[in-house]
Design an enzyme around this catalytic site. Structure first.
Site, PDB file in Angstrom:
ATOM      1  N   LYS A  69      60.222  38.778  40.405  1.00  0.00           N
ATOM      2  CA  LYS A  69      59.710  38.793  39.027  1.00  0.00           C
ATOM      3  C   LYS A  69      59.377  40.195  38.527  1.00  0.00           C
ATOM      4  CE  LYS A  69      57.821  34.133  38.476  1.00  0.00           C
ATOM      5  NZ  LYS A  69      56.644  33.359  38.087  1.00  0.00           N
ATOM      6  N   ASP A  80      55.667  32.050  31.344  1.00  0.00           N
ATOM      7  CA  ASP A  80      54.570  31.422  32.099  1.00  0.00           C
ATOM      8  C   ASP A  80      53.266  31.365  31.294  1.00  0.00           C
ATOM      9  OD1 ASP A  80      55.837  30.696  34.476  1.00  0.00           O
ATOM     10  OD2 ASP A  80      55.522  32.657  35.406  1.00  0.00           O
TER      11      ASP A  80
HETATM   12  P1  NAP Z   1      50.796  35.317  44.662  1.00  0.00           P
HETATM   13  O1  NAP Z   1      51.132  36.426  43.719  1.00  0.00           O
HETATM   14  O2  NAP Z   1      51.281  35.396  46.077  1.00  0.00           O
HETATM   15  O3  NAP Z   1      49.176  35.167  44.672  1.00  0.00           O
HETATM   16  C1  NAP Z   1      48.571  34.275  45.552  1.00  0.00           C
HETATM   17  C2  NAP Z   1      47.075  34.196  45.247  1.00  0.00           C
HETATM   18  O4  NAP Z   1      46.521  33.198  46.120  1.00  0.00           O
HETATM   19  C3  NAP Z   1      46.300  35.487  45.507  1.00  0.00           C
HETATM   20  O5  NAP Z   1      45.270  35.598  44.555  1.00  0.00           O
HETATM   21  C4  NAP Z   1      45.724  35.239  46.918  1.00  0.00           C
HETATM   22  O6  NAP Z   1      44.549  35.962  47.167  1.00  0.00           O
HETATM   23  C5  NAP Z   1      45.400  33.766  46.806  1.00  0.00           C
HETATM   24  N1  NAP Z   1      45.257  33.129  48.116  1.00  0.00           N
HETATM   25  C6  NAP Z   1      46.245  32.840  49.010  1.00  0.00           C
HETATM   26  N2  NAP Z   1      45.726  32.226  50.082  1.00  0.00           N
HETATM   27  C7  NAP Z   1      44.391  32.126  49.865  1.00  0.00           C
HETATM   28  C8  NAP Z   1      43.297  31.584  50.627  1.00  0.00           C
HETATM   29  N3  NAP Z   1      43.488  31.015  51.811  1.00  0.00           N
HETATM   30  N4  NAP Z   1      42.071  31.629  50.066  1.00  0.00           N
HETATM   31  C9  NAP Z   1      41.857  32.193  48.863  1.00  0.00           C
HETATM   32  N5  NAP Z   1      42.846  32.728  48.101  1.00  0.00           N
HETATM   33  C10 NAP Z   1      44.094  32.690  48.606  1.00  0.00           C
HETATM   34  O7  NAP Z   1      51.321  33.930  44.124  1.00  0.00           O
HETATM   35  P2  NAP Z   1      51.577  33.493  42.585  1.00  0.00           P
HETATM   36  O8  NAP Z   1      52.969  33.807  42.206  1.00  0.00           O
HETATM   37  O9  NAP Z   1      50.457  34.015  41.760  1.00  0.00           O
HETATM   38  O10 NAP Z   1      51.481  31.894  42.707  1.00  0.00           O
HETATM   39  C11 NAP Z   1      50.254  31.272  43.027  1.00  0.00           C
HETATM   40  C12 NAP Z   1      50.397  29.753  42.960  1.00  0.00           C
HETATM   41  O11 NAP Z   1      50.687  29.353  41.631  1.00  0.00           O
HETATM   42  C13 NAP Z   1      51.530  29.168  43.829  1.00  0.00           C
HETATM   43  O12 NAP Z   1      51.046  27.978  44.413  1.00  0.00           O
HETATM   44  C14 NAP Z   1      52.617  28.861  42.826  1.00  0.00           C
HETATM   45  O13 NAP Z   1      53.451  27.777  43.256  1.00  0.00           O
HETATM   46  C15 NAP Z   1      51.784  28.456  41.633  1.00  0.00           C
HETATM   47  N6  NAP Z   1      52.514  28.612  40.358  1.00  0.00           N
HETATM   48  C16 NAP Z   1      52.700  27.504  39.605  1.00  0.00           C
HETATM   49  C17 NAP Z   1      53.337  27.603  38.389  1.00  0.00           C
HETATM   50  C18 NAP Z   1      53.518  26.372  37.561  1.00  0.00           C
HETATM   51  O14 NAP Z   1      54.364  26.389  36.660  1.00  0.00           O
HETATM   52  N7  NAP Z   1      52.766  25.313  37.811  1.00  0.00           N
HETATM   53  C19 NAP Z   1      53.812  28.844  37.926  1.00  0.00           C
HETATM   54  C20 NAP Z   1      53.601  29.984  38.728  1.00  0.00           C
HETATM   55  C21 NAP Z   1      52.950  29.838  39.957  1.00  0.00           C
HETATM   56  P3  NAP Z   1      44.601  37.429  47.838  1.00  0.00           P
HETATM   57  O15 NAP Z   1      44.901  38.378  46.714  1.00  0.00           O
HETATM   58  O16 NAP Z   1      43.253  37.607  48.425  1.00  0.00           O
HETATM   59  O17 NAP Z   1      45.701  37.394  48.884  1.00  0.00           O
END
Ligand code: NAP
Length: 289
Positions: A70, A111
């Site tokens: 992205k 998004d």
């Molecule tokens: P990302 O950039 O990898 O960010 C992941 C986030 O989760 C970070 O803030 C990370 O914290 C946190 N995290 C991971 N494990 C954790 C734990 N055990 N305890 C607390 N915090 C934790 O991922 P992303 O692209 O933002 O996506 C995040 C989620 O949103 C995914 O599940 C994705 O499938 C979902 N999503 C859904 C949609 C939709 O259309 N519904 C769209 C986009 C994304 P740290 O910074 O501390 O590592």
């Protein structure tokens, strides 16, 4: 039937085999009788520039872009929409061709608006509200940007890694934003003064379906609306805790569908059949993908 007039779009990511987007978009094309197809396109890290050139050469009309491309796709584009530039990520590209077949590749981010559309469809109007956003990754950036544009008055970003939350609020640079470290105590305290709680972390996502950002045994304030971006499972542990406490809940599939509907409209210029798209995603999730 696929023939010489079939128009192609797809999703570039790594991995992409579990993506719901092919089922969602192909159902929409079929419902509207469009001779278009959407294909999963696995693109290894480091290959995004070659992949975009390939899409142009192969006559694709556009693509979605997902993890991990992205951000890395942005330098490859001819233009980037202001919304995508502000978020710092592109999830949709459009390829247009002039009369001499010169192609232009434009980047968008659907998004933020997809999140806001799903929130409103779920019955929550963000204008004038105080919001807790948990997580500070790519999805959080889009959610926060959408909430700022939609008129939220206070947004607290809680993240396990405080530095990342601080970077997010400094990048988006708005006085309505504050950052805190995520702990069970900071979350419960912050939620007390908010109307909306949004989980943008991966916590609770299959296969770790027992996981929740909300501490076990503590009721969720019943006047909160809780939105979980995780959509597999559809009812996460967090949403179950919220529902059992009497809070309103909105699942992540709505955002997936709404961001997809906006991409569909960018590519085809036609209103997207979002109910058909949601039904196709639910069917795919039920089938266990
Ligand atoms: P990302 O950039 O990898 O960010 C992941 C986030 O989760 C970070 O803030 C990370 O914290 C946190 N995290 C991971 N494990 C954790 C734990 N055990 N305890 C607390 N915090 C934790 O991922 P992303 O692209 O933002 O996506 C995040 C989620 O949103 C995914 O599940 C994705 O499938 C979902 N999503 C859904 C949609 C939709 O259309 N519904 C769209 C986009 C994304 P740290 O910074 O501390 O590592």
């Amino acid at each position: 039937m696929i023939d010489g007039r079939t128009q192609l779009v797809g999703v570039i990511g790594w991995p992409v085999e579990h993506s719901l987007s092919p089922a969602m978009h192909n159902a929409a094309f079929e419902a509207l009788g469009l001779n278009w197809r959407y294909v999963p396109l696995p693109v290894a890290p480091g290959m995004v520039e070659a992949a975009v050139r390939g899409l142009v050469a192969l006559g694709f009309r556009g693509a979605n872009v997902t993890v991990p491309h992205k951000q890395s796709v942005m330098p490859v584009l001819d233009s980037t929409a202001p919304e995508a530039a502000a978020i710092g990520a592109v999830n949709t590209i459009l390829i247009t061709r002039g009369p001499d077949a010169t192609a232009t590749v434009s980047g968008y981010n659907t998004d933020a608006q997809g999140f806001i559309n799903a929130l409103r469809r779920g019955g929550f109007e963000p204008q004038g509200t105080r919001v807790i956003v948990v997580g500070a990754g790519g999805a959080a950036r889009a959610v926060v940007r959408g909430l700022l544009a939609a008129g939220a008055v206070q947004i607290t970003v809680l993240n396990r890694t405080l530095e990342r939350a601080l970077r997010l609020i400094s990048d988006l640079g708005d006085p309505r934003l504050t950052a805190q470290e995520l702990t069970p105590e900071s979350l419960v305290t912050a939620a007390d003064g908010a109307e909306l709680l949004v989980n943008t972390t991966t916590v609770g996502m299959w296969p770790d379906v027992q996981g929740s950002i909300w501490p076990a045994g503590v009721p969720v304030p019943s006047r909160l609306t809780v939105f979980d971006l995780v959509y597999n499972p559809l009812e996460t542990s967090l949403l179950r805790q919220a529902r059992k406490s009497g809070a309103q809940t909105i699942d992540g599939l709505g955002m997936l569908v709404e961001q997809g509907a906006l991409a569909f409209e960018i590519w085809t210029g036609q209103p997207a059949p979002s109910e058909v798209m949601r039904a196709a995603c639910e069917k795919q999730l039920r089938a266990g993908r």
